[in-house]
Enzyme design. Sequence first.
Site, PDB file in Angstrom:
ATOM      1  N   GLU A 251       1.506  57.076  12.870  1.00  0.00           N
ATOM      2  CA  GLU A 251       1.588  57.013  11.602  1.00  0.00           C
ATOM      3  C   GLU A 251       2.247  57.963  11.213  1.00  0.00           C
ATOM      4  O   GLU A 251       2.021  59.181  11.255  1.00  0.00           O
ATOM      5  CB  GLU A 251       0.142  56.587  10.903  1.00  0.00           C
TER       6      GLU A 251
ATOM      7  N   ASP B 292       7.082  47.138   7.405  1.00  0.00           N
ATOM      8  CA  ASP B 292       7.713  46.679   6.108  1.00  0.00           C
ATOM      9  C   ASP B 292       8.856  45.816   6.426  1.00  0.00           C
ATOM     10  O   ASP B 292       9.450  45.916   7.524  1.00  0.00           O
ATOM     11  CB  ASP B 292       8.281  48.137   5.819  1.00  0.00           C
TER      12      ASP B 292
ATOM     13  N   GLU C 104      -5.345  40.466   4.555  1.00  0.00           N
ATOM     14  CA  GLU C 104      -4.950  39.121   5.352  1.00  0.00           C
ATOM     15  C   GLU C 104      -5.944  38.114   4.641  1.00  0.00           C
ATOM     16  O   GLU C 104      -5.750  36.897   4.592  1.00  0.00           O
ATOM     17  CB  GLU C 104      -5.320  39.174   6.839  1.00  0.00           C
TER      18      GLU C 104
END
Length: 238
Positions: free
Chosen positions: A93, A143, A219
């Site tokens: 990340e 993305d 979600e």
Amino acid sequence: MSESNPPETSEDGQFMRRIRSFVRREGRLTKGQERALAELWPVMGVEFAPQPLDLAVLFGRQAPVVLEIGFGMGASLVEMAKAAPELNFIGIEVHRPGVGACLSAAEEAGLSNLRLFCHDAVEVLEQMIPDESIDTLQLFFPDPWHKARHHKRRIVQPAFVQMLRPKLKQGGLFHMATDWQNYAEHMLEVMSQAEGFENTSEFGDYVPRPDQRPLTKFERRGHRLGHGVWDLIFKRIA
């Protein structure tokens, strides 16, 4: 997933080298994240170096390896690592607050089977991850670059897929998930044409969410609003 510097591709989807002069734009670190980066990075963090790692030495044991690109704040990655102590987990990340948050959560969970990179995923994969070393490679909610003129910035492109293929063991899995149907269709198209991969879906498209991929808060909210999520799992066969 945080992609501050996604790979650029040409019109035919070929990977293009980038000039590595960019500024990461990120939020301010909290005190907890600063503490985690200062105290826990020496334990769980891995500095970038242009040479292959010995993963058995890195973890102090031989075990199947799961690598996740773009783990965001790290909540689901920590949950997976806690649920499967018999596996070794690697997270990549570029967003430092996310890395700090993940380190804090990993400490709270008492994890010893997680290592983190704070660096560009393409460079880590190309230069530090040995060939035939990864059992499962995860890419969750990257993305979507939903505007058509930005589709070339999507990380799932033919050249990227072929770059990561040798890093997977024979029979290793590339697991993707997205909540953008257009990106799911793009992923399916790219992977269906990718040399050396086979779709694990019996219908040749998407698979139900596997139990090992945690259901995120985002979600759950999407489900309540009727939004879809698409999982794709392809196996390396050559």
